[in-house]
Scaffold this motif. Sequence first.
Motif, short mmCIF file in Angstrom:
data_model
loop_
_atom_site.label_atom_id
_atom_site.label_comp_id
_atom_site.label_asym_id
_atom_site.label_seq_id
_atom_site.Cartn_x
_atom_site.Cartn_y
_atom_site.Cartn_z
N ASN A 235 -12.30 -14.53 1.39
CA ASN A 235 -13.02 -13.47 2.09
C ASN A 235 -12.55 -12.09 1.63
OD1 ASN A 235 -14.32 -15.47 3.50
ND2 ASN A 235 -13.07 -15.28 5.33
N GLU A 236 -13.46 -11.13 1.63
CA GLU A 236 -13.12 -9.77 1.20
C GLU A 236 -12.60 -8.95 2.38
OE1 GLU A 236 -15.17 -5.70 -0.66
OE2 GLU A 236 -16.44 -7.43 -0.09
N VAL A 237 -11.31 -8.64 2.35
CA VAL A 237 -10.72 -7.80 3.38
C VAL A 237 -10.85 -6.35 2.93
CG1 VAL A 237 -8.65 -7.29 4.74
CG2 VAL A 237 -9.08 -9.64 3.94
N LYS A 238 -11.56 -5.54 3.69
CA LYS A 238 -11.89 -4.18 3.25
C LYS A 238 -10.77 -3.19 3.62
CE LYS A 238 -16.87 -4.97 3.38
NZ LYS A 238 -17.12 -4.70 1.96
N SER A 239 -9.69 -3.30 2.89
CA SER A 239 -8.50 -2.50 3.21
C SER A 239 -8.09 -1.56 2.07
CB SER A 239 -7.33 -3.42 3.55
OG SER A 239 -6.98 -4.24 2.44
N ASP A 240 -9.01 -1.26 1.16
CA ASP A 240 -8.63 -0.43 0.01
C ASP A 240 -8.25 0.99 0.43
OD1 ASP A 240 -8.39 -0.27 -2.95
OD2 ASP A 240 -9.88 1.31 -2.68
N LEU A 241 -8.87 1.51 1.48
CA LEU A 241 -8.50 2.85 1.94
C LEU A 241 -7.06 2.88 2.43
CD1 LEU A 241 -11.74 3.92 3.86
CD2 LEU A 241 -11.04 4.56 1.54
N ALA A 242 -6.64 1.80 3.08
CA ALA A 242 -5.25 1.69 3.52
C ALA A 242 -4.32 1.69 2.32
CB ALA A 242 -5.06 0.42 4.35
N ARG A 243 -4.72 1.00 1.26
CA ARG A 243 -3.91 0.99 0.03
C ARG A 243 -3.80 2.40 -0.53
NH1 ARG A 243 -4.84 1.72 -4.95
NH2 ARG A 243 -7.10 1.79 -4.62
N GLN A 244 -4.92 3.12 -0.57
CA GLN A 244 -4.90 4.48 -1.10
C GLN A 244 -3.95 5.39 -0.32
OE1 GLN A 244 -8.80 6.23 -1.58
NE2 GLN A 244 -9.71 4.28 -2.19
N LEU A 245 -3.87 5.17 0.98
CA LEU A 245 -3.03 6.01 1.83
C LEU A 245 -1.58 5.54 1.87
CD1 LEU A 245 -5.58 6.42 4.74
CD2 LEU A 245 -4.72 8.28 3.29
N GLY A 246 -1.31 4.38 1.27
CA GLY A 246 0.06 3.86 1.22
C GLY A 246 0.46 3.03 2.41
N ALA A 247 -0.51 2.54 3.18
CA ALA A 247 -0.20 1.72 4.35
C ALA A 247 0.21 0.30 3.93
CB ALA A 247 -1.40 1.66 5.29
N GLU A 248 1.11 -0.28 4.68
CA GLU A 248 1.59 -1.63 4.39
C GLU A 248 0.48 -2.64 4.62
OE1 GLU A 248 4.98 -4.86 5.89
OE2 GLU A 248 4.87 -2.87 6.82
N ARG A 249 0.33 -3.58 3.66
CA ARG A 249 -0.62 -4.67 3.80
C ARG A 249 0.09 -5.99 3.52
NH1 ARG A 249 -5.61 -3.70 -0.05
NH2 ARG A 249 -3.93 -3.64 -1.58
N MET A 250 -0.48 -7.06 4.06
CA MET A 250 0.04 -8.39 3.77
C MET A 250 -0.49 -8.85 2.41
SD MET A 250 -0.29 -10.23 7.50
CE MET A 250 0.75 -11.61 7.00
N GLU A 251 0.01 -9.99 1.94
CA GLU A 251 -0.44 -10.52 0.65
C GLU A 251 -1.94 -10.80 0.63
OE1 GLU A 251 1.83 -13.85 -0.60
OE2 GLU A 251 3.73 -12.75 -0.70
N ASN A 252 -2.49 -11.13 1.82
CA ASN A 252 -3.93 -11.41 1.90
C ASN A 252 -4.75 -10.14 2.14
OD1 ASN A 252 -3.41 -10.80 4.57
ND2 ASN A 252 -3.83 -12.85 5.34
N ARG A 253 -4.10 -8.96 2.06
CA ARG A 253 -4.72 -7.64 2.14
C ARG A 253 -5.04 -7.18 3.55
NH1 ARG A 253 -9.39 -6.67 -2.07
NH2 ARG A 253 -8.92 -4.53 -1.44
N HIS A 254 -4.73 -7.96 4.55
CA HIS A 254 -4.89 -7.49 5.93
C HIS A 254 -3.84 -6.40 6.19
CE1 HIS A 254 -7.91 -10.21 7.61
NE2 HIS A 254 -7.42 -11.12 6.78
N ILE A 255 -4.22 -5.40 6.99
CA ILE A 255 -3.35 -4.25 7.24
C ILE A 255 -2.35 -4.58 8.35
CG2 ILE A 255 -3.27 -1.82 7.88
CD1 ILE A 255 -6.19 -1.62 6.96
N VAL A 256 -1.10 -4.25 8.11
CA VAL A 256 -0.04 -4.45 9.11
C VAL A 256 -0.05 -3.25 10.06
CG1 VAL A 256 2.44 -4.70 9.48
CG2 VAL A 256 1.35 -5.76 7.47
N THR A 257 -0.04 -3.53 11.37
CA THR A 257 -0.02 -2.47 12.38
C THR A 257 1.07 -2.73 13.42
OG1 THR A 257 -1.65 -3.58 13.78
CG2 THR A 257 -2.49 -2.01 12.15
N ASP A 258 1.44 -1.68 14.13
CA ASP A 258 2.36 -1.82 15.25
C ASP A 258 1.65 -2.57 16.37
OD1 ASP A 258 4.93 -0.74 16.73
OD2 ASP A 258 3.23 -0.37 18.09
#
Length: 316
Positions: A235-258
Amino acid sequence: MEHYDCVIVGGGIAGLQAAIQLGRYEYRVLVIDAGSGRSTLCRSYHNLLGWPDGVSGEELRKIGRQQAERLGVIFAEDEVVQAVAKGKLGTGFELWGKSGKGYEALTLLLATGLMDRMPELPGLKSCLGLTIYVCPDCDGYEIKDKRTIVMGSGNAGASMALMLSRHTPYLTYINHEQRPIHNKNMSELKHKGILYVDEDIHEVIAGADGKIRAVRLASGRQIEAERGFIAFGGNEVKSDLARQLGAERMENRHIVTDSRSKMTSVPFVWAAGDVGVHAEQVSIAMGEGSQAAIWMNKALLMMKEETTAYQAIVRS
């Protein structure tokens, strides 16, 4: 470039719920939505409080947008392709859309979701959420004692079929792409009496009411069914903006949050809904949208207090 207190990227369930909450705080809020996403495909959610007969994703989005707009929330049809932090921490973000338009925000919520990978099979999309499903937690109940076909690929489809076997003994798994399956999974499929078919699917045969009737294979063979599930993996996890901003992501590209605030590892950037790490259910997406909005409000109040204190020092 127009300035907003909050920009929400994604007008799905999580984004709309956050917009409603932030609108009630009377902030200047913008929702940027490309008009696509998982919720646009589901023709009926069956497990939501207050909707015992089901409600479509499109209807939820329509109602949610109307509710947000009543609160002064602004909507823009665009797809954000670039996000950058503006210099000093806490001074906001700049976003750029495919349209070429720019947006500026003090706080940012990523509610960009994910898209299930599925082949373009005739008849498939008309049944989604009605008699063909993607989430066993949401809709496993719907196949109770029904003839059910799992349309999938390799181990992703095998795992789905095994998970669903507790709901019905009448299961068929069609490995559409003929990808390899672990020996353990093959043994389990056989042990649980799940029919295994290693062949491409040609089409889903469905009635005008969205009810699946059968699946026709590439060979012309037809397998009857009352319900279906899809599980193709990737499945396509749409987290590229998080990558651009330097946010932590898991190996499957889901964004890690508090877990408490839904803020990402980047201050003043939040994430909610299927793009984050959660159970991928509408009710949870709603909760996360509200949760993120509450903490975005706290951050904005803090910014206002700090600005007021700074201005007081300058004037003294």
